[in-house]
Design a protein around this motif. Structure first.
Motif, PDB file in Angstrom:
ATOM      1  N   GLU A  39       0.836  -1.201   0.000  1.00 61.52           N
ATOM      2  CA  GLU A  39       0.000   0.000   0.000  1.00 61.52           C
ATOM      3  C   GLU A  39       0.876   1.258   0.000  1.00 61.52           C
ATOM      4  O   GLU A  39       1.985   1.236   0.535  1.00 61.52           O
ATOM      5  N   PRO A  40       0.355   2.374  -0.541  1.00 57.33           N
ATOM      6  CA  PRO A  40       1.119   3.631  -0.524  1.00 57.33           C
ATOM      7  C   PRO A  40       1.544   4.018   0.904  1.00 57.33           C
ATOM      8  O   PRO A  40       2.637   4.539   1.109  1.00 57.33           O
ATOM      9  N   GLY A  41       0.685   3.742   1.891  1.00 55.04           N
ATOM     10  CA  GLY A  41       1.006   4.080   3.282  1.00 55.04           C
ATOM     11  C   GLY A  41       2.260   3.370   3.774  1.00 55.04           C
ATOM     12  O   GLY A  41       3.021   3.912   4.582  1.00 55.04           O
ATOM     13  N   THR A  42       2.476   2.163   3.283  1.00 53.28           N
ATOM     14  CA  THR A  42       3.661   1.394   3.679  1.00 53.28           C
ATOM     15  C   THR A  42       4.919   2.065   3.121  1.00 53.28           C
ATOM     16  O   THR A  42       5.931   2.184   3.816  1.00 53.28           O
ATOM     17  N   ILE A  43       4.826   2.514   1.865  1.00 49.55           N
ATOM     18  CA  ILE A  43       5.977   3.200   1.254  1.00 49.55           C
ATOM     19  C   ILE A  43       6.256   4.504   2.006  1.00 49.55           C
ATOM     20  O   ILE A  43       7.413   4.841   2.267  1.00 49.55           O
ATOM     21  N   ASP A  44       5.196   5.203   2.397  1.00 46.96           N
ATOM     22  CA  ASP A  44       5.374   6.437   3.183  1.00 46.96           C
ATOM     23  C   ASP A  44       6.126   6.123   4.477  1.00 46.96           C
ATOM     24  O   ASP A  44       6.991   6.889   4.905  1.00 46.96           O
ATOM     25  N   GLN A  45       5.781   4.997   5.094  1.00 49.95           N
ATOM     26  CA  GLN A  45       6.446   4.639   6.352  1.00 49.95           C
ATOM     27  C   GLN A  45       7.920   4.301   6.128  1.00 49.95           C
ATOM     28  O   GLN A  45       8.773   4.651   6.947  1.00 49.95           O
ATOM     29  N   VAL A  46       8.229   3.633   5.012  1.00 51.82           N
ATOM     30  CA  VAL A  46       9.638   3.366   4.667  1.00 51.82           C
ATOM     31  C   VAL A  46      10.372   4.708   4.521  1.00 51.82           C
ATOM     32  O   VAL A  46      11.480   4.888   5.040  1.00 51.82           O
ATOM     33  N   ALA A  47       9.727   5.654   3.854  1.00 52.14           N
ATOM     34  CA  ALA A  47      10.337   6.977   3.635  1.00 52.14           C
ATOM     35  C   ALA A  47      10.481   7.739   4.956  1.00 52.14           C
ATOM     36  O   ALA A  47      11.489   8.424   5.173  1.00 52.14           O
ATOM     37  N   ASN A  48       9.488   7.611   5.844  1.00 53.59           N
ATOM     38  CA  ASN A  48       9.580   8.281   7.151  1.00 53.59           C
ATOM     39  C   ASN A  48      10.800   7.804   7.936  1.00 53.59           C
ATOM     40  O   ASN A  48      11.511   8.603   8.544  1.00 53.59           O
ATOM     41  N   VAL A  49      11.019   6.496   7.946  1.00 52.12           N
ATOM     42  CA  VAL A  49      12.146   5.925   8.694  1.00 52.12           C
ATOM     43  C   VAL A  49      13.477   6.446   8.127  1.00 52.12           C
ATOM     44  O   VAL A  49      14.433   6.683   8.869  1.00 52.12           O
ATOM     45  N   ALA A  50      13.483   6.666   6.806  1.00 47.82           N
ATOM     46  CA  ALA A  50      14.691   7.165   6.143  1.00 47.82           C
ATOM     47  C   ALA A  50      15.071   8.570   6.607  1.00 47.82           C
ATOM     48  O   ALA A  50      16.173   9.046   6.348  1.00 47.82           O
ATOM     49  N   CYS A  51      14.147   9.246   7.306  1.00 46.58           N
ATOM     50  CA  CYS A  51      14.410  10.611   7.793  1.00 46.58           C
ATOM     51  C   CYS A  51      15.121  10.621   9.151  1.00 46.58           C
ATOM     52  O   CYS A  51      15.527  11.697   9.621  1.00 46.58           O
ATOM     53  N   LEU A  52      15.214   9.461   9.805  1.00 47.25           N
ATOM     54  CA  LEU A  52      15.747   9.460  11.175  1.00 47.25           C
ATOM     55  C   LEU A  52      17.267   9.645  11.189  1.00 47.25           C
ATOM     56  O   LEU A  52      17.971   9.115  10.312  1.00 47.25           O
ATOM     57  N   PRO A  53      17.790  10.380  12.174  1.00 40.71           N
ATOM     58  CA  PRO A  53      19.231  10.668  12.215  1.00 40.71           C
ATOM     59  C   PRO A  53      20.080   9.407  12.350  1.00 40.71           C
ATOM     60  O   PRO A  53      19.713   8.486  13.070  1.00 40.71           O
ATOM     61  N   GLY A  54      21.187   9.397  11.637  1.00 37.17           N
ATOM     62  CA  GLY A  54      22.174   8.323  11.794  1.00 37.17           C
ATOM     63  C   GLY A  54      21.831   7.033  11.088  1.00 37.17           C
ATOM     64  O   GLY A  54      22.504   6.014  11.279  1.00 37.17           O
ATOM     65  N   SER A  59      16.580   2.550   4.395  1.00 38.18           N
ATOM     66  CA  SER A  59      15.423   2.163   5.190  1.00 38.18           C
ATOM     67  C   SER A  59      14.785   1.007   4.421  1.00 38.18           C
ATOM     68  O   SER A  59      14.404   1.171   3.267  1.00 38.18           O
ATOM     69  N   MET A  60      14.715  -0.155   5.055  1.00 41.16           N
ATOM     70  CA  MET A  60      14.348  -1.355   4.288  1.00 41.16           C
ATOM     71  C   MET A  60      12.983  -1.909   4.677  1.00 41.16           C
ATOM     72  O   MET A  60      12.533  -1.762   5.809  1.00 41.16           O
ATOM     73  N   ALA A  61      12.368  -2.603   3.713  1.00 46.65           N
ATOM     74  CA  ALA A  61      11.134  -3.339   3.994  1.00 46.65           C
ATOM     75  C   ALA A  61      11.254  -4.732   3.381  1.00 46.65           C
ATOM     76  O   ALA A  61      11.643  -4.875   2.218  1.00 46.65           O
ATOM     77  N   MET A  62      10.945  -5.734   4.168  1.00 51.22           N
ATOM     78  CA  MET A  62      11.034  -7.122   3.743  1.00 51.22           C
ATOM     79  C   MET A  62       9.812  -7.480   2.865  1.00 51.22           C
ATOM     80  O   MET A  62       8.843  -6.729   2.817  1.00 51.22           O
ATOM     81  N   PRO A  63       9.834  -8.637   2.203  1.00 57.63           N
ATOM     82  CA  PRO A  63       8.762  -8.960   1.246  1.00 57.63           C
ATOM     83  C   PRO A  63       7.358  -9.044   1.847  1.00 57.63           C
ATOM     84  O   PRO A  63       6.367  -8.951   1.136  1.00 57.63           O
ATOM     85  N   ASP A  64       7.267  -9.224   3.157  1.00 61.12           N
ATOM     86  CA  ASP A  64       5.942  -9.295   3.787  1.00 61.12           C
ATOM     87  C   ASP A  64       5.482  -7.917   4.258  1.00 61.12           C
ATOM     88  O   ASP A  64       4.526  -7.810   5.030  1.00 61.12           O
ATOM     89  N   ALA A  65       6.147  -6.866   3.806  1.00 59.66           N
ATOM     90  CA  ALA A  65       5.874  -5.514   4.309  1.00 59.66           C
ATOM     91  C   ALA A  65       4.404  -5.140   4.187  1.00 59.66           C
ATOM     92  O   ALA A  65       3.766  -5.378   3.170  1.00 59.66           O
ATOM     93  N   HIS A  66       3.880  -4.570   5.260  1.00 57.43           N
ATOM     94  CA  HIS A  66       2.552  -3.969   5.192  1.00 57.43           C
ATOM     95  C   HIS A  66       2.473  -2.831   6.188  1.00 57.43           C
ATOM     96  O   HIS A  66       3.413  -2.586   6.959  1.00 57.43           O
ATOM     97  N   LEU A  67       1.338  -2.161   6.164  1.00 63.83           N
ATOM     98  CA  LEU A  67       1.162  -0.947   6.939  1.00 63.83           C
ATOM     99  C   LEU A  67       1.287  -1.217   8.433  1.00 63.83           C
ATOM    100  O   LEU A  67       0.612  -2.087   8.975  1.00 63.83           O
ATOM    101  N   GLY A  68       2.165  -0.463   9.084  1.00 61.57           N
ATOM    102  CA  GLY A  68       2.302  -0.588  10.530  1.00 61.57           C
ATOM    103  C   GLY A  68       2.057   0.760  11.172  1.00 61.57           C
ATOM    104  O   GLY A  68       1.214   1.525  10.721  1.00 61.57           O
ATOM    105  N   TYR A  69       2.807   1.045  12.239  1.00 65.81           N
ATOM    106  CA  TYR A  69       2.773   2.372  12.835  1.00 65.81           C
ATOM    107  C   TYR A  69       4.225   2.673  13.150  1.00 65.81           C
ATOM    108  O   TYR A  69       4.961   1.829  13.634  1.00 65.81           O
ATOM    109  N   GLY A  70       4.693   3.889  12.849  1.00 66.95           N
ATOM    110  CA  GLY A  70       6.122   4.150  12.934  1.00 66.95           C
ATOM    111  C   GLY A  70       6.796   3.467  11.760  1.00 66.95           C
ATOM    112  O   GLY A  70       6.596   3.838  10.607  1.00 66.95           O
ATOM    113  N   PHE A  71       7.580   2.417  12.023  1.00 69.36           N
ATOM    114  CA  PHE A  71       8.122   1.588  10.942  1.00 69.36           C
ATOM    115  C   PHE A  71       6.962   0.830  10.282  1.00 69.36           C
ATOM    116  O   PHE A  71       5.965   0.551  10.943  1.00 69.36           O
ATOM    117  N   PRO A  72       7.139   0.454   9.008  1.00 72.14           N
ATOM    118  CA  PRO A  72       6.167  -0.508   8.475  1.00 72.14           C
ATOM    119  C   PRO A  72       6.413  -1.861   9.141  1.00 72.14           C
ATOM    120  O   PRO A  72       7.510  -2.088   9.663  1.00 72.14           O
TER     121      PRO A  72
END
Lengths: 475, 141
Positions: A39-54, A59-72
């Protein structure tokens, strides 16, 4: 998936600039078929994690990736000790939710005629479901011991054997526990629940080894075709949930204190080395150890039930993996070894033979990677490969991944018809709250085989065996 | 004005709860939380519990409120159907909540659970005031 580009078979990139503030690109490991289910929301979450310092590499998502909270769900990210952060959003509420696999010396033909009795007995012996409290009646002192020493404590109390410890991730006890960082509330939730399975997608399953893909590695793991195995899927129960809730509050204040810009409050975090980060890590370790002790005790009771119906039977631990946890690990970054805080949220460690963390018994083949199917579908055993270190900081998927929402599931299924359909397939199901079966219908998950094939084809982990359910005990 | 509504979410439960006042919004959010687990008409308000909380802002207070109910649900093995909330803010800006919750002990023969809420997430958690107050919540189940 606008703006997402294909890098290679099964590898898609979320470019820097997909959202403002990304420090690294995202990488989603999916086949072209599974990509359509992200889902687009899952990709947004991958992108959000990519913003974190250090953050390091991707920012990776495994093949079972789906919408979570914070990280996918299915999210993996590693952070530098210098300048990096730790976030409960990368671990989840159910800290060290994980999977334990036991192999028996029994053949399916011997167990099949008694599967109903066996599932009933396991359902009785292992408290599960809503409001379940343990048979254990742990004291406050024992709870602290479980937080600090995990499975080691359980063995000392007479649950299980020493060999269980050498066949478990972290030997069932992560160092660095700080029980002083556990609130009275978390203790109150955790104490009565030690030794309980819980509800939702947690289960105890009797399985049959249906197919062996790799004879040599299967032999190393003690698996053979037609063998009975038992899989236990659960975590740190209310203790973990409360620890996450408590520290989210602290870390949301830390975000302001340290001036960290986060795209989602569930990604609340603190700079590594700060008191807030140290306190969360120490509390998270306690919950992880609690979860290992929990699965350990449940495994012990499972052995007792098997012994009652199949005297002389053996249930040895193949392995036990955490799939919601943050770990300090060394990885090669641009040719240099670095200490990183690797967050795996709905992702399994998949270390190959080169890593010292792999148990000695599996040092030649890599750690067993346990990937449960949804209720009624196949589970897989793989072995970790060194290629995973290059691609995913040594991580693989953790399950099938949801594809249908709970509300849609409730419209399409009822607990009764899900149970009846499983029975028709020869799978016995016993559940505390039959209404909750509808939401866990096999159809709400992606096909587990497709997810596992991506991991196999990428060379992250290699398929060893497929296990099919015969009986399930659910919360 | 509807009290609450559920929105599509793949893995968890998402809802919006409304109120003419922030107090009413917080009561409706608590009702939405329990309604996602058990039919509210099966819950009788036989016993009551008191809750007192404080926080720096309304959003943090709302998060604490819903988390506290999950804590009570689990540690008291009880389900709740009646909520009454009082809010005030002191001179220093600190928000205080005093609430009374009515419910009963879980009886699995009468309370058929469709879900078990395990925690309140902060993902897309937020409060807005337009014509009415609105809170959006995603529950971890």
């Amino acid at each position: 998936m606008a703006d997402i580009s294909k890098i290679d078979d099964n590898i898609y990139e979320v470019p820097i600039g997909y959202r403002p503030g990304m420090r690294v690109p995202g990488r989603i490991y999916v086949s072209s078929v599974l990509k359509e289910m992200v889902e687009p929301g899952t990709i947004d979450q991958v992108a959000n994690v990519a913003c974190l310092p250090g953050i390091v590499k991707y920012s990776m998502a495994m093949p079972d990736a789906h919408l979570g909270y914070g990280f996918p769900i299915g999210g993996v990210a590693a952070f530098r000790e210098e300048g990096g952060i730790i976030s409960p959003g990368g671990v989840g509420f159910d800290i060290n939710c994980g999977v334990r696999l036991l192999r028996s010396n029994l053949r399916a033909e011997a167990v099949e005629p008694r599967i109903n009795t066996l599932i009933d007995a396991l359902f009785e012996a292992i408290p599960s479901g809503l409001g379940a409290t343990g048979r254990l009646h742990a004291t406050d002192q024992q709870l602290t011991e479980a937080f600090v020493n995990g499975s080691r404590w359980a063995v000392e109390e007479g649950y299980g054997v020493e060999a269980d410890l050498t066949h478990c991730e972290e030997s069932g006890c992560m160092p660095g526990a700080q029980p002083a960082q556990i609130s009275a509330k978390a203790r109150k939730r955790g104490r009565p629940q030690l030794g309980t399975l819980g509800s939702g997608n947690h289960f105890l399953e009797i399985q049959r080894v249906e197919e062996i893909y790799d004879e040599a590695r299967a032999k190393q793991f003690g698996l053979f075709k037609g063998q009975i195995t038992v899989m236990i899927h659960c975590g740190s129960r209310g203790a973990g949930h409360q620890i996450c809730t408590d520290h989210l509050e602290v870390l949301n204040k830390a975000v302001k204190k340290y001036g960290i810009d986060i795209p989602d409050k569930q990604l609340a975090c603190a700079p590594l080395g700060s008191p807030e980060a140290n306190n969360y890590f120490g509390a998270m370790v306690c919950a992880a150890n609690y979860a290992w002790a929990n699965r350990h005790i449940i495994a012990h009771w499972t052995r007792e039930v098997f012994e009652r119906y199949f005297p002389g039977s053996k249930l040895d631990l193949v392995y036990d993996v955490a799939h919601n946890v943050a770990k300090i690990e060394e990885h090669l970054v641009d040719g240099k070894r670095e200490r990183l805080y690797v967050h795996r949220k709905g992702a399994t460690r998949a270390f190959g033979p080169s890593r010292s963390e792999v148990p000695q018994a599996y040092a030649d083949v890599g750690q067993p990677v346990l990937i449960p199917g949804s209720m009624g579908t196949a589970s897989y055993v793989l072995c970790g490969c060194d290629r995973a270190l290059e691609l995913t900081f040594g991580s693989a998927c953790h399950g099938a991944g949801r594809v249908m929402s709970r509300s849609q599931a409730l419209k399409q299924f009822t607990g009764q018809n899900v149970k009846a359909a499983l029975n028709r397939d020869g799978i016995v199901v016993k559940a505390t709250s039959p209404g909750m079966l509808a939401e866990e219908a096999p159809q709400v998950y992606k096909p587990s085989g497709d997810v596992v094939d991506v991991v196999h084809n990428l060379g992250i982990a290699s398929k060893v065996a497929r296990l099919v359910p015969m009986g399930v005990s659910k919360g | 004005m509807i009290a609450f509504e559920y929105l599509e979410h793949t893995a968890d439960i998402k809802f919006r709860a409304y109120g003419k006042t922030p107090e009413e919004m917080l009561c409706n959010a608590a009702a939405a939380l329990f309604n996602s687990m058990v039919q509210p008409e099966t819950i009788a308000a036989k016993e009551s519990w008191r809750v007192e909380l404080e926080a720096d802002d309304l959003e943090d207070l709302a998060y604490k409120w819903l988390s506290e109910i999950v804590f009570l649900f689990e540690t008291e093995s009880s389900v709740f159907s009646a909520f009454s909330v009082k809010l005030d803010q002191d001179a220093a800006g600190l928000w205080r909540l005093q609430a009374e919750i009515g419910g009963e002990r879980i009886d699995l023969k009468r309370h058929a659970f469709a879900n078990e809420v395990k925690a309140i997430t902060r993902h897309k958690f937020g409060i807005k005031k337009n014509e009415v107050w609105c809170i959006q919540v995603i529950l971890d189940v």
